[in-house]
Design a protein around this motif. Structure first.
Motif, PDB file in Angstrom:
ATOM      1  N   THR A 135      -7.636  -6.932   6.085  1.00 52.73           N
ATOM      2  CA  THR A 135      -7.716  -6.378   4.734  1.00 52.73           C
ATOM      3  C   THR A 135      -8.841  -7.058   3.973  1.00 52.73           C
ATOM      4  O   THR A 135      -8.913  -8.291   3.914  1.00 52.73           O
ATOM      5  CB  THR A 135      -6.382  -6.546   3.994  1.00 52.73           C
ATOM      6  OG1 THR A 135      -5.372  -5.859   4.732  1.00 52.73           O
ATOM      7  CG2 THR A 135      -6.461  -5.970   2.581  1.00 52.73           C
ATOM      8  N   SER A 166      -9.486  -2.041  -2.061  1.00 53.70           N
ATOM      9  CA  SER A 166      -8.804  -2.763  -0.987  1.00 53.70           C
ATOM     10  C   SER A 166      -8.888  -1.862   0.232  1.00 53.70           C
ATOM     11  O   SER A 166      -8.473  -0.699   0.177  1.00 53.70           O
ATOM     12  CB  SER A 166      -7.340  -3.023  -1.366  1.00 53.70           C
ATOM     13  OG  SER A 166      -6.648  -3.555  -0.249  1.00 53.70           O
ATOM     14  N   THR A 173      -8.164  -1.714   4.468  1.00 55.67           N
ATOM     15  CA  THR A 173      -7.591  -2.310   5.664  1.00 55.67           C
ATOM     16  C   THR A 173      -8.098  -1.528   6.857  1.00 55.67           C
ATOM     17  O   THR A 173      -7.951  -0.303   6.916  1.00 55.67           O
ATOM     18  CB  THR A 173      -6.052  -2.296   5.626  1.00 55.67           C
ATOM     19  OG1 THR A 173      -5.624  -3.040   4.472  1.00 55.67           O
ATOM     20  CG2 THR A 173      -5.455  -2.911   6.874  1.00 55.67           C
TER      21      THR A 173
END
Length: 182
Positions: A74, A134, A136
């Motif tokens: 992440t 964010s 991932t």
């Protein structure tokens, strides 16, 4: 028992202890970590910051770093501009890069994270907006997050790896590390 070190790699530090092609004044892991027999499980570019895992266990290193294991990584990415839903959807589907299409990413826009100041700071441009994402991913291609955000029209300005699997950089200032039991 295996050793596992969580290290908050500062901006400008190379993800290696030494080696050929490294300038004498280059900042390497040896400036911060004096633990014999551990090696990075994966890499972070010189201009990326955040969690770097080091271990003395080759099997653990492979499980963390090898793409076939698809361990989640992440990142917090400060990107230029404000991505529209279509750009975020493209990241979620997978982005076509020169070396093939990426696996789908989990991505969301987030509030500005509470991070340490970067040295040197990101150049501020009052006429160009930016925001934080964010992301991932479960691959580890060279400069992958930077190339993905650029491919959807939002180049990365600052990139911090926040977590790898269940391990995170929380509680570590740049240049700090801690050993955990595995």
């Amino acid at each position: 028992m295996s050793r596992l070190i969580l290290f908050n790699k500062p901006f400008g530090c190379l993800s290696q202890f030494s080696g050929s092609g490294v300038a004498a004044d280059a900042v390497t892991l040896s400036r911060f970590i004096a633990v014999p027999g551990v090696y990075p499980a994966g890499r972070l570019d010189r201009d990326s910051e955040g969690l770097l895992l080091l271990t003395d266990d080759g099997r653990l290193q492979a499980r963390i770093a090898e793409p076939r294991h698809k361990m989640a990584k992440t990142y917090l990415a400060q990107v230029e501009g404000e991505p529209l839903p279509g750009a975020l959807d493209a990241l979620r589907r997978g982005v076509r890069l020169k070396d093939g299409t990426t696996l789908p990413a989990e991505v969301e826009r987030i509030a500005d994270p509470d991070l340490w100041p970067r040295d040197p700071p990101i150049r501020f441009r009052k006429n160009v907006a930016d925001c934080w994402l964010s992301l991932t991913i479960r691959e580890g291609r060279n400069r992958q997050v930077r190339r993905m955000t650029a491919a959807v029209g939002h180049p990365t300005l600052r990139l911090v790896r926040h977590a790898v699997g269940g391990w995170s950089v929380d509680g570590l200032a740049p240049g700090e590390w801690r050993e955990i039991a595995v």
